[in-house]
Write a protein that holds these residues in place. Structure first.
Motif, PDB file in Angstrom:
ATOM      1  N   PHE A 245     -38.556  89.134  26.267  1.00 60.33           N
ATOM      2  CA  PHE A 245     -37.689  88.945  25.418  1.00 60.33           C
ATOM      3  C   PHE A 245     -37.395  87.359  24.781  1.00 60.33           C
ATOM      4  CE2 PHE A 245     -36.081  92.271  28.306  1.00 60.33           C
ATOM      5  CZ  PHE A 245     -35.278  93.039  27.520  1.00 60.33           C
TER       6      PHE A 245
ATOM      7  N   LYS B 167     -34.864  85.363  22.198  1.00 64.71           N
ATOM      8  CA  LYS B 167     -33.614  85.286  21.432  1.00 64.71           C
ATOM      9  C   LYS B 167     -33.629  84.172  20.554  1.00 64.71           C
ATOM     10  CE  LYS B 167     -29.346  85.199  23.039  1.00 64.71           C
ATOM     11  NZ  LYS B 167     -28.535  84.538  22.396  1.00 64.71           N
TER      12      LYS B 167
ATOM     13  N   GLY C 103     -31.823  93.295  16.547  1.00 66.93           N
ATOM     14  CA  GLY C 103     -33.209  93.641  17.504  1.00 66.93           C
ATOM     15  C   GLY C 103     -34.311  93.758  16.718  1.00 66.93           C
TER      16      GLY C 103
ATOM     17  N   ARG D 290     -38.485  94.860  17.911  1.00 66.81           N
ATOM     18  CA  ARG D 290     -39.260  95.342  18.768  1.00 66.81           C
ATOM     19  C   ARG D 290     -40.679  95.326  18.420  1.00 66.81           C
ATOM     20  NH1 ARG D 290     -42.807 100.092  18.973  1.00 66.81           N
ATOM     21  NH2 ARG D 290     -42.519 101.027  21.101  1.00 66.81           N
TER      22      ARG D 290
ATOM     23  N   MET E 147     -38.374  91.824  21.044  1.00 66.41           N
ATOM     24  CA  MET E 147     -38.569  92.442  22.419  1.00 66.41           C
ATOM     25  C   MET E 147     -40.044  92.673  22.186  1.00 66.41           C
ATOM     26  SD  MET E 147     -35.416  94.813  22.451  1.00 66.41           S
ATOM     27  CE  MET E 147     -35.317  94.594  20.819  1.00 66.41           C
TER      28      MET E 147
ATOM     29  N   GLN F 245     -42.586  94.555  24.117  1.00 62.20           N
ATOM     30  CA  GLN F 245     -42.426  95.594  25.023  1.00 62.20           C
ATOM     31  C   GLN F 245     -43.891  96.093  25.497  1.00 62.20           C
ATOM     32  OE1 GLN F 245     -41.244  99.433  23.338  1.00 62.20           O
ATOM     33  NE2 GLN F 245     -42.655 100.227  24.996  1.00 62.20           N
TER      34      GLN F 245
ATOM     35  N   VAL G 260     -34.940  99.026  27.757  1.00 64.89           N
ATOM     36  CA  VAL G 260     -33.567  99.033  27.432  1.00 64.89           C
ATOM     37  C   VAL G 260     -32.561  99.159  28.558  1.00 64.89           C
ATOM     38  CG1 VAL G 260     -31.823 100.941  26.471  1.00 64.89           C
ATOM     39  CG2 VAL G 260     -34.030 100.144  25.278  1.00 64.89           C
TER      40      VAL G 260
ATOM     41  N   TYR H 100     -31.575  93.219  28.473  1.00 68.97           N
ATOM     42  CA  TYR H 100     -31.269  93.914  27.192  1.00 68.97           C
ATOM     43  C   TYR H 100     -29.767  94.208  27.199  1.00 68.97           C
ATOM     44  CZ  TYR H 100     -31.349  97.417  23.596  1.00 68.97           C
ATOM     45  OH  TYR H 100     -31.069  98.014  22.474  1.00 68.97           O
ATOM     46  N   GLN H 101     -29.170  94.448  28.345  1.00 68.67           N
ATOM     47  CA  GLN H 101     -27.716  94.842  28.348  1.00 68.67           C
ATOM     48  C   GLN H 101     -26.859  93.511  27.924  1.00 68.67           C
ATOM     49  OE1 GLN H 101     -26.466  98.120  28.038  1.00 68.67           O
ATOM     50  NE2 GLN H 101     -28.722  98.778  28.312  1.00 68.67           N
TER      51      GLN H 101
ATOM     52  N   TRP I 159     -28.317  91.050  26.224  1.00 65.46           N
ATOM     53  CA  TRP I 159     -28.311  90.645  24.868  1.00 65.46           C
ATOM     54  C   TRP I 159     -28.333  91.701  23.909  1.00 65.46           C
ATOM     55  CZ3 TRP I 159     -33.217  87.072  26.052  1.00 65.46           C
ATOM     56  CH2 TRP I 159     -32.493  85.611  26.294  1.00 65.46           C
ATOM     57  N   LYS I 160     -27.514  92.735  24.166  1.00 64.33           N
ATOM     58  CA  LYS I 160     -27.696  93.991  23.449  1.00 64.33           C
ATOM     59  C   LYS I 160     -27.730  94.044  21.978  1.00 64.33           C
ATOM     60  CE  LYS I 160     -26.306  98.911  23.446  1.00 64.33           C
ATOM     61  NZ  LYS I 160     -25.675  99.881  24.383  1.00 64.33           N
TER      62      LYS I 160
ATOM     63  N   MET J  86     -35.258 103.247  22.331  1.00 69.35           N
ATOM     64  CA  MET J  86     -34.485 102.216  22.031  1.00 69.35           C
ATOM     65  C   MET J  86     -33.576 102.681  20.980  1.00 69.35           C
ATOM     66  SD  MET J  86     -37.117  98.926  22.066  1.00 69.35           S
ATOM     67  CE  MET J  86     -37.593  98.252  23.620  1.00 69.35           C
TER      68      MET J  86
END
Length: 377
Positions: free
Chosen positions: A53, A55, A66, A68, A123, A125, A138, A143-144, A146-147, A328
């Motif tokens: 991840f 950011k 987001g 991916r 992301m 992945q 997810v 992720y939660q 930085w959702k 996602m």
């Protein structure tokens, strides 16, 4: 020099080191080396299994966007004549994930050095090709925490020319599931078939029966496919097989059809047990949720692309291919689109050779779109 040449070079380096799901250690290390070379006050990096991840901070964020990119390769022996062929024998980036990563790094670099208003969560992945990395990614605490408010991704399209972008509102990729069926009967000498329960015969009967599911159990206005791609059974020509294994896939345009197809498969396999006096087991392996593009966001993106002079928008049709980005987009609204890369050979082919000019096209379009999106939110 092409301003996007550094990311073409990155793609070539990544192409050399394909790794399968959750074994992408070299790939992760390569990505981290690049990410750690960027201004540390602009980016926050966290690893998750073999994924990452990252950011990037916005100037005055009101949301997190987001993006991916999948990072794994395939167990395919490369047959191209490229100067940067895979250094991992028996493995290849035959689905374009090397391009996906280099494009993501290009977009990330753009928003690092030329900040936009909102935060952007990139992301990287693992395990898209299997066993499926999107759903657990997810569900991760990172992720939660930085959702994103919405999320987007792309996939290369070898059949489309460079400079084209294709997508549609609603269903883009099908529901998919692997299928493994094991049958166990009683083997024996070929001269005494009456003392055995032949699983080669049982398997052949089952394959024929399975094909009737699509014709007689799925709405003709819906679409579904059952493919048995591999059958194994027996040992030598004069021994009746005690075991047989069927391997295949199921693909449906609706979740309801996937449920119905599986129910019919299970019913038929129970019938095989009775009819051929055998035992059975079914494993659905890796299952991917459909990619269903959010209508409003997708239409907004399509309208944006139509107004650009350097790309052409194509309204695509739904495809029976699977993509675990579906997990996602199920959790977070957004969309996926196809990027034209103009290759003679298609996805998962040993000779896939995308046109690298598409890398710069994607970086420019997505970077500018993110900036436009922030300005119009």
């Amino acid at each position: 020099m092409n301003s996007y040449q550094p990311f073409i070079e990155i793609r070539r380096e990544l192409h050399k080191i394909p790794e399968v799901g959750y074994k992408e250690e070299k790939t992760q290390a390569f990505l981290l080396q690049y990410l750690n070379s960027l201004p540390e006050d602009r980016i926050e990096i966290k690893t998750w299994k073999t994924g990452i991840f990252a950011k990037v901070k916005g100037t005055n964020p009101s949301q997190i966007i987001g993006y991916r990119a999948d990072i794994d390769g395939l167990p395919i022996t490369e047959e191209t004549d490229l100067a940067f062929t895979s250094a991992h024998t028996g493995y290849m980036h035959a689905c374009g994930h090397d391009l996906h990563m280099s494009i993501a790094l290009g977009i990330l670099s753009e928003v690092v050095h030329n900040p936009i208003t909102d935060d952007v969560l990139f992301m990287f992945q693992p395990a898209e090709e299997g066993p499926g990395g999107a759903e657990p990614m997810v569900q991760s605490d990172i992720y939660q925490a930085w959702k994103p408010s919405f999320i987007l991704a792309l996939h290369i399209a070898p059949e489309l020319p460079v400079g084209s972008i294709a997508t549609k509102e609603g269903l883009l990729f099908a529901n998919t599931s692997e299928l493994y069926i094991d049958l166990v009967g009683k083997g024996g000498h070929a001269a005494f078939p009456h003392n055995t329960n032949d699983m080669i015969v049982a398997a052949c009967s089952l394959v024929t029966q399975l094909q009737s599911i699509i014709a007689r159990n799925v709405d003709p206005l819906d679409s579904a496919v059952i493919t048995i791609g591999k059958i194994t059974g027996g040992t030598v020509q004069n021994i009746i097989a005690e075991k047989a294994r069927l391997e295949g896939t199921i693909r449906t345009l609706s979740a309801e059809s996937m449920k119905k197809v599986k129910e019919r498969i299970e019913g038929m396999v129970r019938g095989i047990e009775v009819g051929y006096s055998c035992k059975s087991s079914i494993d659905y392996g890796c299952m991917y949720h459909q990619v269903y593009n959010h209508h409003e966001m997708t239409r907004e993106f399509m309208t944006y692309v139509e107004q650009q002079t350097n790309v052409k928008l194509i309204e695509s049709k739904a495809a029976m291919t699977g993509e675990d980005f579906g997990y996602m987009i199920k959790d977070t609204p957004g969309f996926m689109f196809w990027l034209g890369v103009e290759s003679e050979y298609g996805l998962h082919h040993a000779k896939l050779s995308p046109n690298e000019e598409a890398i710069g096209v994607a970086i420019e379009v997505v970077s500018n779109y993110l900036r436009w999106k922030c300005d119009h939110s």
